[in-house]
Design an enzyme around this catalytic site. Sequence first.
Site, PDB file in Angstrom:
ATOM      1  N   SER A 173      24.228   7.038  39.845  1.00 26.67           N
ATOM      2  CA  SER A 173      24.384   5.927  38.911  1.00 26.67           C
ATOM      3  C   SER A 173      23.653   6.254  37.619  1.00 26.67           C
ATOM      4  O   SER A 173      22.753   7.107  37.593  1.00 26.67           O
ATOM      5  CB  SER A 173      23.799   4.649  39.530  1.00 26.67           C
ATOM      6  OG  SER A 173      23.742   3.590  38.587  1.00 26.67           O
ATOM      7  N   TYR A 186      17.143  -0.135  43.817  1.00 27.17           N
ATOM      8  CA  TYR A 186      18.413   0.550  43.565  1.00 27.17           C
ATOM      9  C   TYR A 186      18.181   1.802  42.715  1.00 27.17           C
ATOM     10  O   TYR A 186      18.685   2.888  43.041  1.00 27.17           O
ATOM     11  CB  TYR A 186      19.378  -0.404  42.863  1.00 27.17           C
ATOM     12  CG  TYR A 186      20.754   0.161  42.618  1.00 27.17           C
ATOM     13  CD1 TYR A 186      21.683   0.244  43.650  1.00 27.17           C
ATOM     14  CD2 TYR A 186      21.137   0.590  41.350  1.00 27.17           C
ATOM     15  CE1 TYR A 186      22.958   0.751  43.426  1.00 27.17           C
ATOM     16  CE2 TYR A 186      22.405   1.096  41.115  1.00 27.17           C
ATOM     17  CZ  TYR A 186      23.313   1.177  42.157  1.00 27.17           C
ATOM     18  OH  TYR A 186      24.572   1.687  41.923  1.00 27.17           O
TER      19      TYR A 186
END
Length: 316
Positions: A173, A186
Amino acid sequence: MNVLLDTSIFLGKFLYYFLESLYYKIIPKKKKDVTGEIVLITGAASGLGRLLAIKFASLGAILVLWDINEEGNMETCRIIKEERDAKVFAYTCDCSNRQDVYRVADQVKKEVGNVTILINNAGVVTGREFLKTPDHMVERSFLVNVMSHFWTYKAFLPAMLEANHGHLVCISSFAGIVGINELSDYCASKFAAYGFAESLHFELKLLQKSKINTTIVCPYFIKTGMFEGCSTKYPLLLPMLTQEYAAQSILNAILEEQLYLIMPRFSHVALFLKQIISTNMMMTMAEYLGMDISLASFIEREKSGEVQTKTEGKQQ
């Protein structure tokens, strides 16, 4: 070898690879043929995983679909079989469970064959302030977002090494290279996934396994259920990515054997600036782009008590 000779060899190789990279910036690499390749995609029940499966099926690949969501996974399988005559195998697998990964991996090897393209796509996100994130959600983030990569590599890499043929794909990501507020668990898990994939890439090259490729994908927020409600202040600069755009870009990167894929293009600018500007300047840029409030509606739904699959650990 003396220093002068070593330096001459280094400069020669460096210049060659620099010119090679410029050449491929102008003339894209020839896309490889994936007909008959066994492609395993985790998190294939919906969103990006489903789209990638559909696209690989259209190229003649043999699909192996993994997801904890059996119903959604079977729906992906059904869609592919309705659209084209493709070999598709769907397995229910909890990627956060090491024993389950190894068990289903053995089943795949017996029933389908050795996986040659592994796409670690399954992921979960919590989206809460650090001190408001329960321990079990932190653990879940790491188990699904990075530990599952260790286990799938352990399961399928040996056969790739033996054949000196394969492709490892890590869906990390933009939050795996730049910290984003209210995504501490995350970000940490995606940073780890990025580092793991990059480390293994260099390890394989030093083992002279040049036919095993790696692609590390770092997209900004994609418009999937996982980040539903997230927004961006200036879409022209830092847009939410559509699933179609993200899936096609990832497919192209894999077919061209590209090591890094960072989306959108403006992300490259942000990553470069991170290395040279001050912390206060970084914060100012984040505020300007609205990165400090991009999760506001996402968090608000959390606080309202609405059940969200992304926080319940459903793999997407």
